[in-house]
Scaffold this active site. Structure first.
Site, PDB file in Angstrom:
ATOM      1  N   ASP A 195       0.091   3.750   1.537  1.00 39.95           N
ATOM      2  CA  ASP A 195      -0.146   4.413   2.831  1.00 39.95           C
ATOM      3  C   ASP A 195       0.857   4.026   3.919  1.00 39.95           C
ATOM      4  OD1 ASP A 195      -2.426   5.370   1.552  1.00 39.95           O
ATOM      5  OD2 ASP A 195      -3.707   3.797   2.371  1.00 39.95           O
ATOM      6  N   THR A 202       0.855  -1.192   0.000  1.00 40.53           N
ATOM      7  CA  THR A 202       0.000   0.000   0.000  1.00 40.53           C
ATOM      8  C   THR A 202       0.888   1.238   0.000  1.00 40.53           C
ATOM      9  OG1 THR A 202      -1.504   1.412   1.281  1.00 40.53           O
ATOM     10  CG2 THR A 202      -0.267  -0.158   2.548  1.00 40.53           C
ATOM     11  N   GLU A 207      -5.077  13.581   3.879  1.00 41.70           N
ATOM     12  CA  GLU A 207      -6.509  13.604   3.547  1.00 41.70           C
ATOM     13  C   GLU A 207      -7.428  13.371   4.747  1.00 41.70           C
ATOM     14  OE1 GLU A 207      -7.206  10.535   0.612  1.00 41.70           O
ATOM     15  OE2 GLU A 207      -6.262   8.988   1.833  1.00 41.70           O
TER      16      GLU A 207
HETATM   17  O1  F6P Z   1      -5.086   2.873   0.366  1.00 42.23           O
HETATM   18  C1  F6P Z   1      -4.562   3.527  -0.741  1.00 42.23           C
HETATM   19  C2  F6P Z   1      -5.397   4.726  -1.093  1.00 42.23           C
HETATM   20  O2  F6P Z   1      -4.849   5.348  -2.227  1.00 42.23           O
HETATM   21  C3  F6P Z   1      -5.595   5.731   0.041  1.00 42.23           C
HETATM   22  O3  F6P Z   1      -4.467   6.551   0.231  1.00 42.23           O
HETATM   23  C4  F6P Z   1      -6.832   6.442  -0.431  1.00 42.23           C
HETATM   24  O4  F6P Z   1      -7.544   7.049   0.646  1.00 42.23           O
HETATM   25  C5  F6P Z   1      -7.633   5.325  -1.025  1.00 42.23           C
HETATM   26  O5  F6P Z   1      -6.705   4.322  -1.411  1.00 42.23           O
HETATM   27  C6  F6P Z   1      -8.461   5.698  -2.228  1.00 42.23           C
HETATM   28  O6  F6P Z   1      -9.215   4.568  -2.564  1.00 42.23           O
HETATM   29  P1  F6P Z   1     -10.013   4.366  -3.927  1.00 42.23           P
HETATM   30  O7  F6P Z   1      -9.057   3.835  -4.956  1.00 42.23           O
HETATM   31  O8  F6P Z   1     -11.041   3.342  -3.587  1.00 42.23           O
HETATM   32  O9  F6P Z   1     -10.593   5.695  -4.313  1.00 42.23           O
END
Ligand code: F6P
Length: 343
Positions: free
Chosen positions: A127, A125, A222
Site C-alpha cells: 500500500d 506493504t 478499494e
Molecule cells: O495492506 C495490504 C492489503 O493487501 C490491502 O491493500 C488490503 O486492503 C488488505 O491488505 C487485505 O487484507 P487481508 O489479507 O487481510 O484480506
C-alpha cells in the site's frame, strides 16, 4: 548474540529478500538468527526455526514469506503478553526484527516503549502508506502488476468499445491506484483522498465517446468514496464495500452506476490478491535487501525502537513512532499528475 526475525500482517513481495539480507549479514558475524513463524504468534506459541545461510539460499526471488505471517498482536491481551515475554526470555533473544505494516510496527513500538523489549522495525506493504519512509517494498511490484493488467485491458476495452473499471488495493490510500493509473495511462483514477462525483465521471466518459474514443479505463482504489453530495450507494452497499478489515466492491457498484448513466457497456476487473503475489521486482528486491542490512546494523548498534527507512534514496533509521498513527496519504503532486491525463 541471538536475534529473532518475524514477518507480520499482510504478506508482500520482498519479504524473503529482507530475511535473506539479515541472515547473510548475521552469518558473516557469527550471530545466531531465529526465524519466528507466523508473525508475533510464533513467539507466543514458541514456534521458531533457526535460520542459516543454507536456509535462505534461493529465496531472493520468491514472493510471500518463508516464515509465514499473521495479524496476531500480542499487546492486545495481557495473558498473551505474559506468555510472549516468557518465551522471549526462554529463547534468550537479544533483540527482534519485526518486518511489518502500520499495525505490526505499532505493536513493535508498544513492545519496546511500554514493555522494554528490544525491537527494531522494517516497513513493508504493497500500500506504501507507512509514514517516515518514502517507499515500502512490495509497492513497486504491485504497481507493475496493475500496470500490466491495465495494458492488457486496453486492447479488449478498445475492441468492444467498453468502459473497463479496474479495482485495486491500497487500503485507505490511493498510492497503488495513482501510480498504476499513471503508468497504465488510465482515463480516470479514483482515490480515497479525493471523493469522486459520479456525474463528473459519467460526463467525462460521454465526452470521450462523442470525441470518438468509445473505450475508457477507470482505476478505482478499494476505499474510494463517492462525494456525499452525489452519494449513489445504498446503505447496504456501503456497509458491504467499506468493511473495517476487508474492503472491496466499489468497482462493481461504480460500473453499474456508469452503465445506468451513460448506456456504455461497462465491465469490472478486481485485481485482488494477484497484486500481492509472486516474485518481487528488482526495485523491491534491492529496497528489501537495503532495509534488511540496515535493520541488522541497527540491532548491532542497539538502536531499539527505530525502523529502517528510505529518505531521498538514502537508507536511514527513524523512530518507530514516526511510522504509526498517521497513514501516509497519497502525495498531492502525484494525484495532480494522474489528473492531467483524465478524459
Ligand atoms: O495492506 C495490504 C492489503 O493487501 C490491502 O491493500 C488490503 O486492503 C488488505 O491488505 C487485505 O487484507 P487481508 O489479507 O487481510 O484480506
Amino acid at each position: 548474540m541471538r536475534i529473532g526475525i518475524l514477518t507480520a500482517g499482510g504478506d508482500c513481495p520482498g519479504l524473503n529478500a529482507a530475511i535473506r539480507a539479515v541472515v547473510r549479514c548475521a552469518s558473516s558475524d557469527n550471530v545466531e538468527i531465529l526465524g519466528i513463524r507466523n508473525g508475533y504468534l510464533g513467539l507466543f506459541e514458541n514456534d521458531v526455526i533457526p535460520l542459516t545461510r543454507a536456509t535462505v539460499t534461493g529465496i531472493l526471488p520468491r514472493g510471500g514469506t518463508i516464515l509465514g505471517t499473521s495479524r496476531f498482536n500480542p499487546t492486545k491481551d495481557e495473558n498473551c503478553l505474559v506468555q510472549f515475554k516468557e518465551n522471549w526470555k526462554v529463547l534468550g533473544l537479544d533483540g527482534l526484527i519485526a518486518v511489518g505494516g502500520e499495525g505490526s510496527l505499532s505493536a513493535a513500538h508498544d513492545l519496546w516503549h511500554k514493555h522494554e523489549l528490544s525491537l527494531v522495525g522494517i516497513p513493508k506493504t504493497i500500500d506504501n502508506d507507512i509514514s517516515g519512509t518514502d517507499f515500502t517494498f512490495g509497492f513497486d511490484t504491485a504497481v507493475s502488476i496493475v500496470t500490466d493488467a491495465i495494458d492488457r485491458l486496453h486492447s479488449t476495452a478498445e475492441s468492444h468499445h467498453r468502459v473497463m473499471v479496474v479495482e485495486v488495493m491500497g487500503r485507505h490510500t490511493g498510492w497503488i491506484a495513482a501510480y498504476g493509473g499513471i503508468a497504465g495511462g488510465a482515463d480516470v483514477v479514483l482515490v480515497p483522498e479525493h471523493p469522486f462525483r459520479i456525474s463528473h465521471v459519467c460526463d467525462l466518459l460521454a465526452r470521450r465517446k462523442n470525441d470518438g474514443r468509445a473505450f475508457s479505463i477507470i482505476v478505482v482504489a478499494e476505499d474510494a468514496h463517492p462525494h456525499p453530495d452525489e452519494a449513489f450507494l445504498t446503505e447496504e452497499q456501503t456497509n458491504t464495500i467499506y468493511r473495517h478489515h476487508r474492503l472491496g466492491g466499489i468497482g462493481e457498484a461504480l460500473a453499474a452506476e456508469i452503465e445506468r448513466c451513460t448506456d456504455i457497456q461497462t465491465r469490472v476487473t478486481k485485481l485482488g490478491y494477484v497484486q500481492r503475489g509472486g516474485s518481487p521486482t528488482a526495485f523491491d528486491r534491492i529496497l528489501a535487501t537495503r532495509f534488511g542490512i540496515k535493520a541488522y546494523e541497527m540491532v548491532r548498534g542497539g538502536q531499539w525502537g527505530q525502523m529502517a527507512a528510505l529518505r531521498a534514496n538514502r537508507i536511514v533509521s527513524v523512530p518507530l513512532i514516526e511510522a504509526i498513527g498517521n497513514l501516509k496519504r497519497l502525495d498531492e503532486e502525484i494525484y495532480r499528475i494522474a489528473e492531467i491525463f483524465f478524459g
